[in-house]
Scaffold this motif. Sequence first.
Motif, PDB file in Angstrom:
ATOM      1  N   UNK A  63       0.839  -1.207   0.000  1.00  0.00           N
ATOM      2  CA  UNK A  63       0.000   0.000   0.000  1.00  0.00           C
ATOM      3  C   UNK A  63       0.873   1.255   0.000  1.00  0.00           C
ATOM      4  N   UNK A  64       0.376   2.309  -0.623  1.00  0.00           N
ATOM      5  CA  UNK A  64       1.109   3.574  -0.645  1.00  0.00           C
ATOM      6  C   UNK A  64       1.018   4.263   0.714  1.00  0.00           C
ATOM      7  N   UNK A  65       1.824   5.290   0.885  1.00  0.00           N
ATOM      8  CA  UNK A  65       1.766   6.077   2.116  1.00  0.00           C
ATOM      9  C   UNK A  65       0.358   6.640   2.315  1.00  0.00           C
ATOM     10  N   UNK A  74      -9.278  -2.299   5.097  1.00  0.00           N
ATOM     11  CA  UNK A  74     -10.288  -1.822   4.141  1.00  0.00           C
ATOM     12  C   UNK A  74      -9.659  -1.742   2.758  1.00  0.00           C
ATOM     13  N   UNK A  75     -10.367  -2.229   1.753  1.00  0.00           N
ATOM     14  CA  UNK A  75      -9.840  -2.171   0.391  1.00  0.00           C
ATOM     15  C   UNK A  75      -9.685  -0.712  -0.017  1.00  0.00           C
ATOM     16  N   UNK A  76      -8.492  -0.333  -0.456  1.00  0.00           N
ATOM     17  CA  UNK A  76      -8.265   1.055  -0.871  1.00  0.00           C
ATOM     18  C   UNK A  76      -9.166   1.440  -2.055  1.00  0.00           C
ATOM     19  N   UNK A  77      -9.596   2.687  -2.038  1.00  0.00           N
ATOM     20  CA  UNK A  77     -10.436   3.204  -3.128  1.00  0.00           C
ATOM     21  C   UNK A  77      -9.728   4.312  -3.897  1.00  0.00           C
ATOM     22  N   UNK A  78      -8.529   4.667  -3.466  1.00  0.00           N
ATOM     23  CA  UNK A  78      -7.738   5.694  -4.147  1.00  0.00           C
ATOM     24  C   UNK A  78      -6.358   5.130  -4.437  1.00  0.00           C
ATOM     25  N   UNK A  79      -5.635   5.801  -5.310  1.00  0.00           N
ATOM     26  CA  UNK A  79      -4.299   5.343  -5.666  1.00  0.00           C
ATOM     27  C   UNK A  79      -4.367   4.057  -6.466  1.00  0.00           C
ATOM     28  N   UNK A  80      -3.357   3.250  -6.337  1.00  0.00           N
ATOM     29  CA  UNK A  80      -3.307   1.960  -7.028  1.00  0.00           C
ATOM     30  C   UNK A  80      -4.269   0.996  -6.318  1.00  0.00           C
ATOM     31  N   UNK A  81      -5.306   0.587  -7.018  1.00  0.00           N
ATOM     32  CA  UNK A  81      -6.344  -0.263  -6.422  1.00  0.00           C
ATOM     33  C   UNK A  81      -5.905  -1.727  -6.510  1.00  0.00           C
TER      34      UNK A  81
END
Length: 142
Positions: A63-65, A74-81
């Motif tokens: 995950x990114x910073x 939680x599944x990220x919704x921004x950046x690289x999904x």
Amino acid sequence: MRQRGFTLIEMLVVVFILSLLAALIAPKIIGRTDEARVAEAKAQIRNFETALKLFKLDNGFYPSTEQGLQALVEKPTTGRIPKNWREGGYLESKQIPLDPWGNPYVYISPGLHGDYDIISYGADGKEGGEGFDADITNWNIQ
């Protein structure tokens, strides 16, 4: 019939002995609290590392910073999904714990010391410090 009891001198001797024991034992017990917090922070950081490795195995990247450690629950919704994010997340607790002093962990990816950096700022909650105020980091855990 004569009643027997403790004399004032006997009571004072008992109180003195108990006070002496408390004075010798209390500092050792109190010092252990801070040691336990440091050990807990190290264990939490190791758990994050394991979860991050699983995240990378599933998705091919950390995950990114900006996504932060929250990407583990939680599944990220921004950046690289992430395309293969594990349903239910990567931590059993389903939440990102605060460090033992009640402060959030710092997560940086890519890190200055590896693929990612995880930091607890210790008892004082500020960068740097010595003793129990020292930073606890994933690249310096023994």
